[in-house]
Enzyme design. Structure first.
Site: not given
Ligand SMILES: NC(=O)c1ccc[n+]([C@@H]2O[C@H](COP(=O)([O-])OP(=O)(O)OC[C@H]3O[C@@H](n4cnc5c(N)ncnc54)[C@H](O)[C@@H]3O)[C@@H](O)[C@H]2O)c1
Ligand SMILES: Nc1ncnc2c1ncn2[C@@H]1O[C@H](COP(=O)(O)OP(=O)(O)OP(=O)(O)O)[C@@H](O)[C@H]1O
Length: 576
Positions: A447, A417, A347
């Site tokens: 918070d 998101n 995601d």
């Molecule tokens: N307490 C929490 O659940 C919490 C805290 C901070 C951020 N987040 C989420 O993380 C997002 C950023 O994601 P990232 O991947 O850059 O950070 P990240 O790498 O910390 O991953 C956050 C997790 O959230 C999941 N996620 C992201 N968008 C989602 C969606 N629309 N539906 C279901 N799961 C989703 C990702 O798959 C990942 O497992 C923020 O937009 C926020 O929604 C969640």
């Molecule tokens: N092309 C990119 N360049 C820089 N950062 C990236 C790029 N693609 C993804 N990221 C960053 O890498 C992080 C992890 O990405 P992603 O959620 O795809 O992996 P994941 O957490 O392993 O996946 P999952 O949703 O299965 O938990 C995110 O914070 C996202 O913003």
């Protein structure tokens, strides 16, 4: 100690009787009575020393309770006066902004464009204008025509009612007429807005005009496509507008909300952008295979990020055909070159892809890493038609206290998101005043607050207790983070509103806004964050369709409502 317990202590009669007998009815105090009184007091002190003190304590605690009540009322009064004052201030600001707008009429659009679009290049803004102006024109013409039709219909109904016979047929005919006129309006919007949704224009790559390089000299054309709404499982080629009928006071709607949308290519896609999650070996392997296949088998132009191009060249010098950009400012032109975006990751990679497009977004095909069958899948995507989900984004603008009006903002953020306003590193409660359009909603003390899209409803908002919402339901989720209140339930607001979150002047600490979990911005006292639905959704390709994909993601990704199935044996209704 509860008040009822205090009362019951009061009702103990013995002490009261002995004290009252020390006071003669005529009020004179003789020596005998003094003697009796002293004796009584002595007895009292000896027998029940605590009971006497209790009375005073009771009196004292009641007095304290009265004082506490008065203080609480004063505090409540102060809070509501503050809220009212804040609302009046907001109204005053709004009025002032309107006045300024009236004064500067004509300049505002330019102002907006200056802030949002003419940042990178004049070319870009011209492209936008070329697209926007005819649509605004048709929108206005359409509005005017609809208004005239509605007025005519009202006049007709009014005269029919006056004559005592409401001719339903005539009303129906005028309905049909208006539908026909609407349809003809649609058809006249050639090339620009068909069925209410943009179809892509075929664009020329402007860089190729100036570049002498033979490869880049050829005209790159963007594939055009058409979006249509699926109707009862069948691909209805036209989107029918919702019809609201007011016949005989009964309101009926023929169709509601958005249906499954289908994307059909009208010319073949030619350019693909691949975005990959960094630092993942499996992603790198998949990327190499995919780039080769897209180029060698499908003869497509492939764009990747500069980091990925370096990785590919390290793999083999044959990858020199892969295109990239040198300067981040070139990213703002990508939407004019790219037909399709492929994400390799989770995601977070889709969020990353969406964040690269500050305006229109090409269709995104998300690939998880277990995609062994990427060839079959991409084949069917390139052939089309494909089901897509239009994921709405929020447009977030920070308006500083010092700003003259609410158009004077810093660079806006688009989030797929959510935007989160929280306490950051501060240990104090955040104090946020929230308004929906012009109405005061509430003060968040906790918070923080999450303003989420329906796509983001399964992310942070879910963790904070918000509901999960199908991504095609248009709305803004208003979800508090750890509110220090027993009654703060999350809300879902309609998609057309503007939410304004303000840090009040009496706040103990600033707040922090973050956008899809990135780009933190400090919000000081008096600063505000404005949030409304953005005009550029993120189209994502479905594996099956929007509903199927949504349900599968909450089952597989979040294990929603996972429970051991109840065994068959055991008591049954008929045994009762
Ligand atoms: N307490 C929490 O659940 C919490 C805290 C901070 C951020 N987040 C989420 O993380 C997002 C950023 O994601 P990232 O991947 O850059 O950070 P990240 O790498 O910390 O991953 C956050 C997790 O959230 C999941 N996620 C992201 N968008 C989602 C969606 N629309 N539906 C279901 N799961 C989703 C990702 O798959 C990942 O497992 C923020 O937009 C926020 O929604 C969640
Ligand atoms: N092309 C990119 N360049 C820089 N950062 C990236 C790029 N693609 C993804 N990221 C960053 O890498 C992080 C992890 O990405 P992603 O959620 O795809 O992996 P994941 O957490 O392993 O996946 P999952 O949703 O299965 O938990 C995110 O914070 C996202 O913003």
């Amino acid at each position: 100690m509860s008040p009822s317990k205090l009362d019951s202590t009061d009702s103990f009669g013995h002490e009261e009787a002995s004290v009252s007998c020390s006071k003669p009815e005529n009020g004179c105090v003789d020596s005998l009575s003094i003697f009796h009184s002293e004796k009584a007091v002595e007895e009292l002190l000896q027998q029940t020393p605590v009971a006497g003190m209790d009375e005073h304590l009771i009196e004292f605690s009641e007095a304290l309770r009265t004082v506490a009540k008065a203080l609480r009322r004063a505090a409540e009064g102060k809070a509501s006066a503050q809220a009212e004052a804040a609302e009046w201030k907001w109204r005053y600001e709004l009025e002032r902004t309107r006045n300024i707008q009236m004064e500067q009429k004509g300049n505002n659009n330019c102002e907006m464009l200056r802030h949002w679009w003419i940042r990178s290049s004049l070319d870009n803004a011209m492209d936008m204008l070329r697209i926007m102006l005819p649509c605004l024109f048709f929108w206005e013409v359409g509005k005017e025509q609809n208004k005239r039709i509605a007025e005519a219909r009202m006049a007709e109904q009014f005269s029919a009612e006056k004559n005592g016979d409401l001719d339903c047929e005539r009303v129906k005919n005028s309905d049909n007429q208006s539908m026909l006129q609407n349809e003809s309006n649609e058809h006249s919007e050639t090339g620009c807005m068909k069925h209410g949704i943009w179809s892509h224009e075929v664009l020329r790559d402007r860089e190729s005009d100036s570049n002498s390089n033979a490869d880049r000299n050829k005209i790159m054309r963007k594939a055009s496509f058409k979006l249509s709404w699926w109707c009862n499982g069948e691909n209805g080629d036209q989107h029918k507008h919702d019809i609201v009928s007011f016949e005989r006071g009964n309101i009926t709607t023929a169709e509601r909300s958005s249906k499954q949308i289908s994307l059909k290519w009208e010319s073949d896609p030619q350019t693909v952008l691949i975005l990959t999650k960094p630092n993942s070996v499996s992603v790198r392997i998949l990327c190499v295979q995919m780039v080769r296949w897209l180029r060698e088998r499908k003869k497509l132009n492939v764009y990747v990020e500069p980091r990925v191009k370096v990785e590919l060249l390290a793999e083999s010098s044959n990858f020199s055909y892969v295109q990239t950009w040198k300067d981040d400012s070139e990213i703002s032109h990508l939407h004019m070159k790219v037909d399709l975006v492929i994400t390799l990751g989770g995601d977070g990679t889709v969020l990353w892809a969406a964040s690269m497009f500050k305006g229109p977004v090409p269709p995104i095909v998300p690939f998880s890493l277990d995609s062994e069958h990427f060839k079959d899948c991409l084949d069917s995507v390139l052939r089309g038609p494909i089901s897509i989900t239009l994921r709405h984004r929020l447009l977030c603008r920070v308006v500083r206290d010092a700003a003259k009006n609410e158009y004077e903002t810093e660079e806006p953020f688009l989030v797929l998101n959510e935007v989160t306003i929280d306490r950051g590193i501060s240990s104090y409660l955040t104090n946020l005043e929230c308004y929906c359009d012009n109405s005061f909603v509430t003060c968040v003390q906790g918070d923080g607050l999450i303003l989420s899209t329906t796509s983001g409803s399964t992310a942070y908002s879910l963790a904070a207790g918000g509901s999960m919402v199908h991504p095609q339901v248009p709305g803004i989720l208003f979800t508090p983070i750890c509110p220090h209140s027993l009654s703060f339930r999350p809300l879902i607001l309609p998609e057309h509103v503007t939410v304004r979150i303000m840090v009040p002047f009496n706040s103990r600490s600033p707040a922090w806004a973050s956008f899809d979990g990135k780009d933190r911005k400090l919000l000081a006292a008096g600063d505000a964050l404005l949030c409304s639905m953005a005009p550029w959704p993120v189209p994502t390709a479905c594996q099956v369709d929007s509903t199927n994909d949504f349900l599968r993601s909450i089952h597989d990704g979040l294990h929603w409502n996972l429970r051991k199935t109840q065994s068959f044996d055991g008591p049954r209704d008929r045994d009762l």
